[in-house]
Design a protein around this motif. Structure first.
Motif, PDB file in Angstrom:
ATOM      1  N   HIS A  67       1.568   4.238  -3.079  1.00 32.64           N
ATOM      2  CA  HIS A  67       1.423   5.702  -3.014  1.00 32.64           C
ATOM      3  C   HIS A  67       2.568   6.372  -3.780  1.00 32.64           C
ATOM      4  O   HIS A  67       2.385   7.408  -4.411  1.00 32.64           O
ATOM      5  N   GLU A  92      -6.331   6.560  -1.643  1.00 31.18           N
ATOM      6  CA  GLU A  92      -6.270   5.434  -0.701  1.00 31.18           C
ATOM      7  C   GLU A  92      -6.726   4.134  -1.366  1.00 31.18           C
ATOM      8  O   GLU A  92      -6.080   3.097  -1.228  1.00 31.18           O
ATOM      9  N   HIS A 113       0.838  -1.204   0.000  1.00 27.66           N
ATOM     10  CA  HIS A 113       0.000   0.000   0.000  1.00 27.66           C
ATOM     11  C   HIS A 113       0.876   1.258   0.000  1.00 27.66           C
ATOM     12  O   HIS A 113       0.662   2.178  -0.795  1.00 27.66           O
TER      13      HIS A 113
HETATM   14 ZN   LIG Z   1      -2.488   5.226   2.341  1.00 22.58          ZN
END
Ligand SMILES: [Zn+2]
Length: 269
Positions: free
Chosen positions: A130, A189, A126
């Motif tokens: 980003h 997200e 994750h």
């Molecule tokens: Zn995040």
């Protein structure tokens, strides 16, 4: 005539800059220089490293390094060409971050939430997503970074470790300028979730573990201060988004296992 040409090429440059697409095909407004953000990230990362205590726990260091190396090994150019750096901070914050240029920070507090290597790989995937999806640049391009959340950060890092060359508030401001301690936009997200699942699956980590991770995170959220990873509890939408990717990521995971990728990263403490 010359000036006219120059103007045209400037306009063209702006259009090119504005027409980026993210890894999931989302149109992105990118107008900032990556080089500038990478330089800023580097000095921020150095500030973190010299300010927060680094973990000396061999088992934890090996565990995090093992998972991170396995995930990073699956990246494609240009992200496979950079030298990723990892710092493990001895800190009870349930948090982790990755910065432009390939700097990864993991707080030992998150290891109390991640039950196994698969769940940690979900965190690392994750965070790396980003970076590869250029989310910091996107936020900087929108002009929404500097000055955000200083107050929230004061709660998290206030009275922090000041033995290093930087004061906690300097680190805090640098981190805030990059938006590190705050949740990104909802679109960013969920994109980091989707792309991160692919990275972990390619490396031989079970993408289904991401659901357990976010559920653990939600269960812990009441007990820890708000941070980037735990601010958004595992909403139904997030879980649904993760589950909807199984059809795509489970075959990737199975292929990785068939290729003999089964990273031997174990929690030994
Ligand atoms: Zn995040």
């Amino acid at each position: 005539m010359y000036r006219h040409k120059l103007l045209i090429s400037l306009v063209f440059a702006l259009l090119v800059a504005a027409c980026s697409t993210s890894p999931t095909g989302r149109p992105q407004l990118i107008t900032k220089s990556d080089a500038e953000l990478i330089a800023q990230a580097e000095s921020t990362f150095n500030a973190y490293r010299s300010t927060l205590p680094l973990s000396t726990n061999r088992a934890k260091i090996d565990f995090v390094a093992c998972v991170t190396e396995a995930v990073v090994a699956e990246l494609e150019p240009p992200y496979s060409d950079i030298e990723w750096e990892l710092a493990i901070f001895e800190d009870k914050q349930v948090n982790a971050f990755a910065m432009p240029g390939g700097k990864i920070g993991v707080y030992t507090g998150i290891l109390e939430v991640t039950e196994n290597e698969h769940q940690l790989a979900a965190v690392i995937g994750h965070e790396i997503a980003h970076v590869t999806a250029r989310h910091v640049n996107e936020r900087a391009s929108r002009g929404t970074l500097t000055g955000i959340g200083i107050e929230a950060l004061a709660v998290i890092m206030g009275g922090g470790y000041t033995g290093g060359a930087y004061t906690a508030s300097q680190v805090m401001n640098a981190g805030a300028a990059l938006g590190l301690q705050l949740p990104m936009g909802r679109g960013q997200e969920s994109e980091a979730d989707v792309v991160g699942l692919e990275y972990m699956a390619k490396a031989g980590f079970d993408p289904r573990a991401a659901v357990d991770l976010w559920q653990n995170m939600a269960a812990k959220a009441g007990k820890v201060p708000p941070e980037h990873l735990s601010t958004h509890p595992a909403s139904e939408t997030r879980i649904e988004n993760l589950v909807s990717q199984w059809q795509k990521t489970l075959p990737i995971y199975n292929q990785a296992l068939a290729d003999g990728k089964e990273p031997a990263c174990r929690k030994t403490w």
